[in-house]
Write an enzyme that holds these catalytic residues in place. Sequence first.
Site, mmCIF file in Angstrom:
data_model
loop_
_atom_site.group_PDB
_atom_site.id
_atom_site.type_symbol
_atom_site.label_atom_id
_atom_site.label_comp_id
_atom_site.label_asym_id
_atom_site.label_seq_id
_atom_site.Cartn_x
_atom_site.Cartn_y
_atom_site.Cartn_z
ATOM 1 N N GLY A 74 -2.587 15.761 0.792
ATOM 2 C CA GLY A 74 -3.186 17.095 0.950
ATOM 3 C C GLY A 74 -4.699 17.104 0.941
ATOM 4 O O GLY A 74 -5.297 18.047 0.434
ATOM 5 N N GLY A 114 -6.379 11.054 -9.457
ATOM 6 C CA GLY A 114 -6.936 9.710 -9.438
ATOM 7 C C GLY A 114 -8.185 9.681 -8.575
ATOM 8 O O GLY A 114 -8.760 10.735 -8.245
ATOM 9 N N GLY A 116 -8.746 9.334 -5.437
ATOM 10 C CA GLY A 116 -8.689 10.136 -4.204
ATOM 11 C C GLY A 116 -8.933 11.609 -4.489
ATOM 12 O O GLY A 116 -9.804 12.252 -3.877
ATOM 13 N N THR A 137 -4.247 8.272 -13.678
ATOM 14 C CA THR A 137 -3.549 7.295 -12.842
ATOM 15 C C THR A 137 -2.898 6.238 -13.723
ATOM 16 O O THR A 137 -3.500 5.814 -14.722
ATOM 17 C CB THR A 137 -4.456 6.585 -11.819
ATOM 18 O OG1 THR A 137 -3.755 5.447 -11.308
ATOM 19 C CG2 THR A 137 -5.773 6.095 -12.400
ATOM 20 N N ASP A 139 -2.606 3.374 -12.749
ATOM 21 C CA ASP A 139 -3.265 2.118 -12.371
ATOM 22 C C ASP A 139 -4.453 1.772 -13.284
ATOM 23 O O ASP A 139 -4.909 0.640 -13.297
ATOM 24 C CB ASP A 139 -3.787 2.191 -10.924
ATOM 25 C CG ASP A 139 -2.693 2.534 -9.935
ATOM 26 O OD1 ASP A 139 -1.519 2.262 -10.232
ATOM 27 O OD2 ASP A 139 -3.022 3.079 -8.852
ATOM 28 N N MET A 181 3.252 -1.961 -10.252
ATOM 29 C CA MET A 181 2.278 -1.192 -9.469
ATOM 30 C C MET A 181 0.839 -1.490 -9.900
ATOM 31 O O MET A 181 0.608 -2.354 -10.740
ATOM 32 C CB MET A 181 2.578 0.296 -9.612
ATOM 33 C CG MET A 181 3.781 0.748 -8.820
ATOM 34 S SD MET A 181 3.952 2.539 -8.934
ATOM 35 C CE MET A 181 5.135 2.830 -7.623
ATOM 36 N N HIS A 283 8.828 2.995 -8.907
ATOM 37 C CA HIS A 283 8.434 4.305 -9.435
ATOM 38 C C HIS A 283 8.974 4.591 -10.837
ATOM 39 O O HIS A 283 8.613 5.618 -11.418
ATOM 40 C CB HIS A 283 8.845 5.401 -8.450
ATOM 41 C CG HIS A 283 8.029 5.328 -7.190
ATOM 42 N ND1 HIS A 283 8.308 4.444 -6.184
ATOM 43 C CD2 HIS A 283 6.910 5.999 -6.814
ATOM 44 C CE1 HIS A 283 7.411 4.576 -5.228
ATOM 45 N NE2 HIS A 283 6.550 5.509 -5.585
ATOM 46 N N ARG A 286 6.251 5.369 -13.102
ATOM 47 C CA ARG A 286 5.587 6.677 -13.085
ATOM 48 C C ARG A 286 6.414 7.757 -13.787
ATOM 49 O O ARG A 286 5.950 8.886 -13.951
ATOM 50 C CB ARG A 286 5.325 7.087 -11.631
ATOM 51 C CG ARG A 286 4.353 6.180 -10.905
ATOM 52 C CD ARG A 286 3.226 6.962 -10.283
ATOM 53 N NE ARG A 286 3.708 7.934 -9.350
ATOM 54 C CZ ARG A 286 3.665 7.803 -8.016
ATOM 55 N NH1 ARG A 286 3.164 6.714 -7.495
ATOM 56 N NH2 ARG A 286 4.100 8.753 -7.234
HETATM 57 O O1 F6P Z 1 -1.735 5.058 -7.659
HETATM 58 C C1 F6P Z 1 -0.493 5.140 -8.305
HETATM 59 C C2 F6P Z 1 0.569 4.393 -7.551
HETATM 60 O O2 F6P Z 1 1.753 4.466 -8.303
HETATM 61 C C3 F6P Z 1 0.210 2.954 -7.191
HETATM 62 O O3 F6P Z 1 0.328 2.087 -8.284
HETATM 63 C C4 F6P Z 1 1.163 2.691 -6.061
HETATM 64 O O4 F6P Z 1 0.675 1.712 -5.168
HETATM 65 C C5 F6P Z 1 1.236 4.025 -5.361
HETATM 66 O O5 F6P Z 1 0.803 5.002 -6.297
HETATM 67 C C6 F6P Z 1 2.593 4.368 -4.837
HETATM 68 O O6 F6P Z 1 2.505 5.574 -4.178
HETATM 69 P P1 F6P Z 1 3.733 6.377 -3.585
HETATM 70 O O7 F6P Z 1 4.170 7.315 -4.678
HETATM 71 O O8 F6P Z 1 3.150 7.071 -2.421
HETATM 72 O O9 F6P Z 1 4.813 5.392 -3.232
#
Ligand code: F6P
Length: 359
Positions: A74, A114, A116, A137, A139, A181, A283, A286
Amino acid sequence: MRIAISTGGGDAPGLNAVIRAAVLSALDRGWHVLGIRKGYAGLLGEDDVVPLTRDSVRGIGHLGGTILRTTNRGNPFSYPVKQADGSFVEIDRSDELIENARNLGINALISIGGDGSLKIAHQLWRKGLRVVGVPKTIDNDVSGTVATFGFDTAVTTAMEAIDKLHTTAESHDRVIVMEVMGRHAGFIALHSGLSGAVHVILIPEIPYDIDKVCEAIMARESRGRHFDIVVVAEGAIPKGGTESILGASLPGQDRRIGGIAQRVAVQIQEKTGKECRSMVLGHLQRGGMPTGYDRLLATRFGGAAVEAIDDGKWGHMVALQSPHIVTIPIDEALKEPRRVDPTHDIVRTARRTGISFGD
Ligand code: F6P
């Protein structure tokens, strides 16, 4: 005073704790709060804008994800718009976004994201929107802050996965390569690898030589240790090579990094004759409930972001500079991305405790 909150980019455990703390801190000052749904898209007519009240944030501090939803497609400065023929063009919709924010009576925006999303926040501030950033993030690759929330939860998830891999790898005398990740940063691999006591850690900051990786594995073999755990950061790079890229991403998204674990596992099996398996943690890193550390950091960030608005710290982001939360200009934080320092004590201790970086 009416403030708005948005969450952009990939989600990270702790986002809801930031939202909760920011909403309660703002309400405590007698302010009104709006939630922009789906990153900046909510201000471009793609989703909606909702009032955030005490009720909206009740019982969310321990939950993963974000009640405001998010997107990594976005960017209002290069917004992907579908054409009649199915192709996409990117157009600048930032003026429209600022106009919509004014029409909604938004005096200030807390942008949680993050690198971006923070870059966009900074550009919007330069165009006149009063913005305060909150770095997020898994990361941990944002400079100017000791940590970003979400990182500790991701490391814990990866470490617990490593604990489980140990028993199965040992039972079968196998090498298991686990990909984590981190994009171009090796923090998740390094921290989970050392705390999970793995045997090889491969990170983008230390390009690896597959022969050195195999040497480390065979050295263990000669000591009677017949299994190995290799943690590889998704952005790890072989010496003289490039990072491993998955298929094309959707319009407006970054390219997707990944696939390195399988590549490394195939090479180790070919070169050592040992049975190898690979897995991608993906994921899972996350998701789930934020750890206590992340919940506390996120809550402190939420409260500090509202304080920063009170103090008129436009174009700044909150940051942890232990033991305090401070504010720093967003552009200063974005100058250099944060990366693992190969001379850091964590790397030195990993080496001294027998972990190979394949270099
Ligand atoms: O920046 C966070 C992150 O989880 C990175 O570690 C990973 O490369 C990316 O996002 C994955 O993104 P998406 O959710 O678009 O697969």
